[in-house]
Design an enzyme around this catalytic site. Structure first.
Site, short mmCIF file in Angstrom:
data_model
loop_
_atom_site.label_atom_id
_atom_site.label_comp_id
_atom_site.label_asym_id
_atom_site.label_seq_id
_atom_site.Cartn_x
_atom_site.Cartn_y
_atom_site.Cartn_z
N SER A 1 0.83 -1.20 0.00
CA SER A 1 0.00 0.00 0.00
C SER A 1 0.87 1.25 0.00
CB SER A 1 -0.97 -0.06 1.19
OG SER A 1 -2.04 0.84 1.03
N ASP B 1 -1.71 13.94 13.32
CA ASP B 1 -1.87 15.29 12.79
C ASP B 1 -1.19 15.43 11.43
OD1 ASP B 1 -3.30 16.00 15.02
OD2 ASP B 1 -1.63 17.00 16.02
N HIS C 1 -7.47 -5.96 0.46
CA HIS C 1 -6.33 -5.06 0.43
C HIS C 1 -5.25 -5.47 1.41
CE1 HIS C 1 -4.06 -1.45 -0.21
NE2 HIS C 1 -4.24 -1.04 1.04
#
Length: 254
Positions: free
Chosen positions: A85, A173, A232
């Site tokens: 990925s 963040d 996946h």
């Protein structure tokens, strides 16, 4: 330097570098890495903003590729590289920009294209967990269940919990702010001429026939294999089949 789990071996094969995906870590790959270490040495990294590696405001594939290059240069370059990925995109970027460091490449369930789906919902789910009430991973899973239905994903996310310090080992963040970069792919004009395997889940839609022209443009020696009944997270859903596919490719591709 990235935090790296190294598995030594007396096997004669080239060393193997494993690169995890978004929200993952090198420890997710410990079992597969240990099994593949009968061939040769294996290293599994924590990418920046993940696991025990450093945090940064940047999360571009060029920067991640540079991080991986430093790891390989510190080991016995070049290495075979497996990336899943997001880690697959970082590995592809490395292979194209520093082909001298990559012997052969395996890309797990991702293509060198920009995707339109977002992964921000998982960041919000992790942010919603009240870490002050967490004593064990199952406590976090129970809270995640309100936002993430799949128990497999709940367990996957909680592997990135620092229970002692009651914090996520993910720079949520930065990952949220850099999500556009994560979903995208750099505009690269060079190619990687060594053997490359695109290994996909048979039930995943991350790598489609429409992606093949772009893949072959950048990776002329690309081969394609699908693992039946896998999505996946094919390495977690079908670990033995994943390992067998990786082993067969590395043992045969020259």
């Amino acid at each position: 330097m990235l935090n790296t789990l190294s598995i030594p071996s007396d096997g004669p094969a080239a060393p193997l570098l494993i690169v995890h995906g978004l929200y993952g870590s090198g420890r997710n790959w410990g079992v597969i890495g240990k099994r593949l270490s009968d061939r040769g040495p294996v290293a599994a990294v924590d990418l920046r903003n993940h696991g025990d590696s450093f945090w940064s405001d940047s999360h571009s594939y060029e920067d991640m590729a540079d991080d991986l290059a430093k790891v390989i240069e510190a080991h016995d370059a070049p290495m075979d590289v497996v990336g899943h990925s997001m880690g697959g995109k970082a590995a592809m970027t490395l292979a194209i920009t520093r082909p001298d460091l990559v012997h052969r490449l395996i890309v797990a369930d991702i293509a060198p294209v920009t995707y339109t789906h977002s992964q921000l919902q998982f960041i919000e789910a992790m942010r919603a967990v009240d870490l002050t009430r967490i004593e064990k991973r199952s406590d976090a899973s129970a809270q995640l269940a309100a936002h993430v239905e799949d128990p497999t994903l709940q367990a996957f996310f909680t592997q990135s919990l620092d229970l002692r310090n009651k914090r996520w080992k993910l720079n949520l963040d930065t990952l949220a702010a850099q999500m556009e970069n994560v979903l995208g792919f750099p505009d690269l004009s060079d190619t990687f001429e060594a053997p490359t395997l695109f290994l996909s889940g048979g039930q995943s839609d991350y790598v489609t026939p429409d992606h093949r022209p772009k893949i072959r443009e950048l990776f002329p020696k690309a081969r394609f294999v699908k693992i039946p009944n896998a999505g996946h997270w094919l390495h977690a859903e079908k670990p033995r089949e994943f390992e067998a596919s990786v082993r067969a490719f590395l043992d045969q591709a020259q």
